[in-house]
Design a protein around this motif. Sequence first.
Motif, mmCIF file in Angstrom:
data_model
loop_
_atom_site.group_PDB
_atom_site.id
_atom_site.type_symbol
_atom_site.label_atom_id
_atom_site.label_comp_id
_atom_site.label_asym_id
_atom_site.label_seq_id
_atom_site.Cartn_x
_atom_site.Cartn_y
_atom_site.Cartn_z
ATOM 1 N N THR A 1 -10.219 -9.854 22.735
ATOM 2 C CA THR A 1 -10.297 -11.303 22.895
ATOM 3 C C THR A 1 -11.699 -11.760 23.296
ATOM 4 O O THR A 1 -12.147 -12.826 22.882
ATOM 5 C CB THR A 1 -9.271 -11.811 23.923
ATOM 6 N N ARG B 1 -13.856 -11.782 20.202
ATOM 7 C CA ARG B 1 -13.525 -12.949 19.383
ATOM 8 C C ARG B 1 -14.148 -14.219 19.966
ATOM 9 O O ARG B 1 -14.696 -15.046 19.243
ATOM 10 C CB ARG B 1 -11.996 -13.091 19.304
ATOM 11 N N ARG B 2 -14.103 -14.363 21.295
ATOM 12 C CA ARG B 2 -14.669 -15.540 21.951
ATOM 13 C C ARG B 2 -16.177 -15.604 21.732
ATOM 14 O O ARG B 2 -16.734 -16.662 21.405
ATOM 15 C CB ARG B 2 -14.355 -15.495 23.447
#
Length: 56
Positions: free
Chosen positions: A20, A23-24
């Motif tokens: 995550t 992805r951020r």
Amino acid sequence: MPASAPPPSELPPPVPVPCTECRRIKDAFHAATRAGNRTAAQGWIVAMGRHQRWMH
């Protein structure tokens, strides 16, 4: 006769779950690039390098 499942040694390795934080960082980099903010984009490149080094 139905085909049986291949032995475990012939199966490809599982696909890792996307990180995550990766992805951020990628999303923020692409947003900065689209906005034309090269300074912020470079900062996100540095952040991704640090994240990759420390977490992966």
